[in-house]
Write a protein that holds these residues in place. Structure first.
Motif, PDB file in Angstrom:
ATOM      1  N   ARG A  26      54.892  57.432  87.825  1.00  0.00           N
ATOM      2  CA  ARG A  26      55.641  58.685  87.856  1.00  0.00           C
ATOM      3  C   ARG A  26      56.669  58.841  86.755  1.00  0.00           C
ATOM      4  O   ARG A  26      57.222  59.922  86.572  1.00  0.00           O
ATOM      5  CB  ARG A  26      56.295  58.879  89.213  1.00  0.00           C
TER       6      ARG A  26
ATOM      7  N   ALA B  15      62.702  53.501  83.776  1.00  0.00           N
ATOM      8  CA  ALA B  15      63.923  54.081  84.372  1.00  0.00           C
ATOM      9  C   ALA B  15      65.135  53.206  84.124  1.00  0.00           C
ATOM     10  O   ALA B  15      66.165  53.393  84.759  1.00  0.00           O
ATOM     11  CB  ALA B  15      63.722  54.286  85.867  1.00  0.00           C
TER      12      ALA B  15
ATOM     13  N   ALA C  48      67.047  49.198  82.954  1.00  0.00           N
ATOM     14  CA  ALA C  48      67.002  47.786  83.311  1.00  0.00           C
ATOM     15  C   ALA C  48      66.747  47.675  84.811  1.00  0.00           C
ATOM     16  O   ALA C  48      67.012  48.614  85.560  1.00  0.00           O
ATOM     17  CB  ALA C  48      68.332  47.135  82.957  1.00  0.00           C
TER      18      ALA C  48
ATOM     19  N   ILE D  13      67.885  46.889  88.041  1.00  0.00           N
ATOM     20  CA  ILE D  13      69.241  46.692  88.571  1.00  0.00           C
ATOM     21  C   ILE D  13      69.299  45.487  89.516  1.00  0.00           C
ATOM     22  O   ILE D  13      70.317  44.814  89.614  1.00  0.00           O
ATOM     23  CB  ILE D  13      69.711  47.963  89.321  1.00  0.00           C
TER      24      ILE D  13
ATOM     25  N   GLY E 140      68.368  51.685  79.983  1.00  0.00           N
ATOM     26  CA  GLY E 140      67.625  50.815  79.073  1.00  0.00           C
ATOM     27  C   GLY E 140      66.300  51.440  78.642  1.00  0.00           C
ATOM     28  O   GLY E 140      65.790  51.141  77.558  1.00  0.00           O
TER      29      GLY E 140
ATOM     30  N   GLU F 239      67.268  53.715  75.924  1.00  0.00           N
ATOM     31  CA  GLU F 239      67.717  52.854  74.811  1.00  0.00           C
ATOM     32  C   GLU F 239      66.515  52.254  74.090  1.00  0.00           C
ATOM     33  O   GLU F 239      66.509  52.107  72.868  1.00  0.00           O
ATOM     34  CB  GLU F 239      68.613  51.726  75.339  1.00  0.00           C
TER      35      GLU F 239
ATOM     36  N   GLU G  48      74.161  54.784  82.966  1.00  0.00           N
ATOM     37  CA  GLU G  48      74.727  53.490  83.389  1.00  0.00           C
ATOM     38  C   GLU G  48      76.107  53.628  84.018  1.00  0.00           C
ATOM     39  O   GLU G  48      76.487  52.854  84.896  1.00  0.00           O
ATOM     40  CB  GLU G  48      74.816  52.537  82.187  1.00  0.00           C
TER      41      GLU G  48
ATOM     42  N   ARG H 260      69.704  54.706  98.802  1.00  0.00           N
ATOM     43  CA  ARG H 260      68.246  54.740  98.966  1.00  0.00           C
ATOM     44  C   ARG H 260      67.824  54.104 100.288  1.00  0.00           C
ATOM     45  O   ARG H 260      66.871  54.523 100.921  1.00  0.00           O
ATOM     46  CB  ARG H 260      67.576  54.063  97.771  1.00  0.00           C
TER      47      ARG H 260
ATOM     48  N   LYS I  30      65.699  55.173 104.746  1.00  0.00           N
ATOM     49  CA  LYS I  30      64.662  54.433 105.479  1.00  0.00           C
ATOM     50  C   LYS I  30      65.033  54.327 106.948  1.00  0.00           C
ATOM     51  O   LYS I  30      66.186  54.064 107.279  1.00  0.00           O
ATOM     52  CB  LYS I  30      64.485  53.047 104.855  1.00  0.00           C
TER      53      LYS I  30
ATOM     54  N   ARG J 295      65.800  64.907 102.036  1.00  0.00           N
ATOM     55  CA  ARG J 295      65.641  64.298 100.709  1.00  0.00           C
ATOM     56  C   ARG J 295      64.996  65.277  99.740  1.00  0.00           C
ATOM     57  O   ARG J 295      65.350  65.380  98.585  1.00  0.00           O
ATOM     58  CB  ARG J 295      64.768  63.049 100.853  1.00  0.00           C
TER      59      ARG J 295
END
Ligand code: 3H9
Length: 644
Positions: free
Chosen positions: A60, A64, A66, A68, A105, A108, A128, A283, A287, A468
């Protein structure tokens, strides 16, 4: 085409090598992806049939950022900066072909490529700062060289995502592909670059936008002063300003070293740890833990909104924006007159401010039908009633229950409703849910979704899915009156009132909360709805302290009851996870995100200290401070609320 393990593949077409990385869900640049990039590029540099290279992602989105979840663990080679150096120094033209969101990243990485092409729907950015970090892989040194330091400050300190068309105008990307044709257009773009035979372009070599005469000498001081309010308490924005400052002052490689040092400082900071925790907490909240046998949410394609209140209209417009068919029933006025006017006004303002075009508005308005007859809601998958009168709410839900499809989910909004009582009075108790759309001062993103004992897993999952979809954050709660938000914050309000009655000046309480990090408008919201009328107290107490109280003790008197109430909610199953309470406190009441929320903060200062302070407060001020059994248990076990 060679398939290089599970996450990468290489194909060569017409002299152009396409390295595709596919690492769901979002192609985060974890160690496996970094290795795949490193090896794939090495292979294509050696391959004499490849004249130019395209970096593409499957799934998709483009990278996106580094990974995390790797922060806080021992770093594994190859590190991202080393991979990016290899890309930038690649002897063949290297082109980033971006779709979805090229962030952090990921963007970048694109900045180290020689060219950047994007799908029209793509967005790029360096967010960031929202994780309490700065772009640590060259972003603070390369972006100013593309867009100038003033724009770079704005983009990196705010961390916003920039749509492709605007990114092209700013110079953040070089070309836009046709939608759905990114791969083909990137290959054609590569062939055109090869045909032109121009030397490789590296952003690090471009200095015209950072030349001293190209921006005001006081740019950085002015920026700091103008943004002091929004930067207050956060560590990352100040570090970002310093890193971008280095980009205009020192040679590129020295700037990279400065950026790296500032990044490492932030990465080790408690502010970033709290903000990264919050990223996953938000996030996680979506759930549904403990909801056995969820067969998946029922897809919601049409929504009914009953009541033309401001919140009802806001949700109707958000649902239309998300592509849903919306019917608004304004029972009070003929043919939804009040709702019609509110919607028309809101869209007119959006066109006037340039947030939407007239065409977009026409498209969205087409999705919203207005009427005064609830029978027209018979086709809706989900109906939310927004009436302001509790007795009327009950009547509306019962009436809807009698006339709409038996599988339609009925939601009642508000935070003081007896959802359970309402559900059992309907013929479909398992499909009745409560929803508290939190009207927070600056970011009305929070929705508490109340599940009763009788609610079916599918109904609650569908309701949360809907939330959401309209861009809000859903947190699951029990059906108790007050949900999570009001429960935890009224614990603070009660103590504020008591402290004021005992002689603490309201202004002092406000100042302590402000210094802790609560935004001024949220303090006003809390004072307005919960503390009561400060002026009334302040004349009574003459704004002077009658009993000397230590500031820290006073602050703890306000904040620790929130932690204690959170623990009680967990005990009573009114909340599922400690992190859900943090999400509610941050989104609903402006608890500073860089403190992670009450439960994270409690772990930070240590639960033994929280417990002993509560006991001291209890000895001084009474049973309201009696520690929750869960807190005592955690302390006895040496456990925490939010850590592993
Ligand atoms: C960085 O790049 C530092 C560098 O400058 C320097 C390095 C030296 N890592 O949000 P979603 C997971 S810092 C790990 O629900 P969406 C997420 O937890 C990074 N995991 O999807 C979730 O997992 P689960 C800078 C990540 O479609 C799943 O992916 N980048 C990461 O609504 C789906 O996420 C950012 O700050 C990650 N980077 O939104 C971008 N990203 O399914 C952060 C996501 O288990 N990401 N996950 O719950 C986003 O803003 C959104 O995820 C995105 C997709 C817009 C990409």
């Amino acid at each position: 085409m060679s398939n290089k393990g599970e996450i990468s593949s290489i194909a060569v077409e017409d002299g152009v090598g396409v390295l595709t990385i596919d690492s769901p869900p979002v192609n985060a640049l974890g160690v496996a992806v970094r290795r795949a990039l490193d090896e794939g590029i090495r292979e294509m540099v050696q391959d004499t049939s490849v004249d130019a290279i395209i970096l593409l992602c499957g799934g998709r989105t483009f990278f996106a950022g580094a990974d995390i979840s790797e922060f806080g663990k021992a770093p594994q080679v190859p590190l991202l900066p080393a991979v990016l150096e290899k890309i930038e120094n690649c002897p063949k033209p290297l082109i980033a072909a971006m779709h979805g969101t090229a962030l952090g990243g990921g963007y970048e990485l694109a900045l180290t490529c020689h060219y950047r092409i994007a799908a029209p729907s793509a967005k790029v950015g360096l967010p960031e700062v929202k994780l309490g970090l700065l772009p640590g892989a060259g972003g603070t040194q390369r972006l100013p060289r593309l867009v100038g330091p003033a724009m770079a400050l704005d983009l990196i300190v705010k961390g916003d995502q920039v749509p492709a068309v605007q990114a092209l105008q700013l110079g953040m990307i070089d070309a836009i592909a046709r939608e759905g044709q990114l791969r083909e257009d990137a290959i054609a773009y590569a062939r055109a670059i090869l045909a032109e035979g121009v030397p490789l372009r590296r952003i690090r070599d471009r200095n015209e936008k950072i030349a001293p005469d190209s921006f005001p000498a006081d740019l950085f001081d002015t920026f700091r002063a103008a943004n002091a309010a929004s930067m207050r308490g956060f560590k990352a924005p100040g570090h970002i300003v310093q890193a971008i400052g280095a980009s205009v002052r020192v040679p590129f490689d020295d700037g990279l070293l400065r950026e790296r040092a500032l990044f490492q400082e932030l990465r080790a900071s408690r502010e970033s740890a709290a903000q990264r925790y919050y990223f996953f907490a938000e996030r996680e909240a979506a759930k549904i833990a403990g909801n056995q046998k969820v067969s998946g949410p029922v897809p919601i394609t049409s929504v009914g909104i009953v009541g033309g209140t401001a919140m009802g209209i806001d949700i109707a417009m958000a649902a239309a924006d998300a592509g849903l068919a919306v019917t608004v029933i304004d029972i009070d006025t003929a043919a939804g007159g009040r709702a019609r006017r509110s919607i028309a006004d809101a869209y007119a303002a959006a066109v006037h401010d340039g947030r939407m075009t007239a065409e977009e508005v026409a498209r969205l308005q087409d999705r919203i039908a207005l009427a005064d007859d609830p029978a027209l809601l018979s086709a809706s998958d989900l109906i939310v009633e927004f009436d302001e009168d509790p007795a009327e709410k009950q009547r509306i839900i019962r009436r809807l229950d009698a006339i709409v499809r038996t599988d339609t989910i009925l939601a009642t909004s508000g935070n003081t409703i007896d959802v359970e009582g309402m559900a059992v009075s309907c013929s479909r108790p398992e499909r009745v849910v409560g929803m508290h759309f939190c009207a927070s001062a600056d970011a009305p993103r929070l929705v508490e979704a109340a599940r009763c004992a009788v609610t079916s897993p599918e109904a609650i999952a569908s309701a949360m899915h809907f939330v959401r979809r309209i861009g809000r954050v859903a947190v699951l709660t029990g059906p108790r009156r007050g949900f999570i938000a009001n429960r935890i914050m009224s614990a603070m309000a009660t103590q504020a009132r008591a402290a004021i009655a005992e002689g603490s000046p309201p202004g002092l309480l406000e100042a302590l909360l402000y210094d802790y990090g609560f935004p001024a408008d949220h303090i006003q919201q809390i004072s307005g709805t919960a503390f009561g009328d400060f002026d009334q107290y302040s004349t009574a107490t003459d704004r002077t302290r009658q009993a000397p109280v230590d500031d820290e003790e006073l602050l703890e008197r306000l904040l620790l009851p929130v932690v204690n109430e959170g623990a009680k909610l967990l005990e009573e199953k009114g909340a599922t996870r400690a992190s859900d309470i943090d999400v509610v406190a941050i989104l609903g009441y402006g608890w500073p995100v860089y403190r992670g929320g009450p439960m994270f903060w409690a772990d930070e200062i240590g639960l033994p200290r929280v417990l002993s302070t509560l006991n001291e407060l209890r000895a001084r001020h009474g049973e309201a401070f009696r520690p929750s059994a869960l807190l005592e248990e955690k302390v006895a076990l040496g456990a925490s609320f939010t850590r592993g």
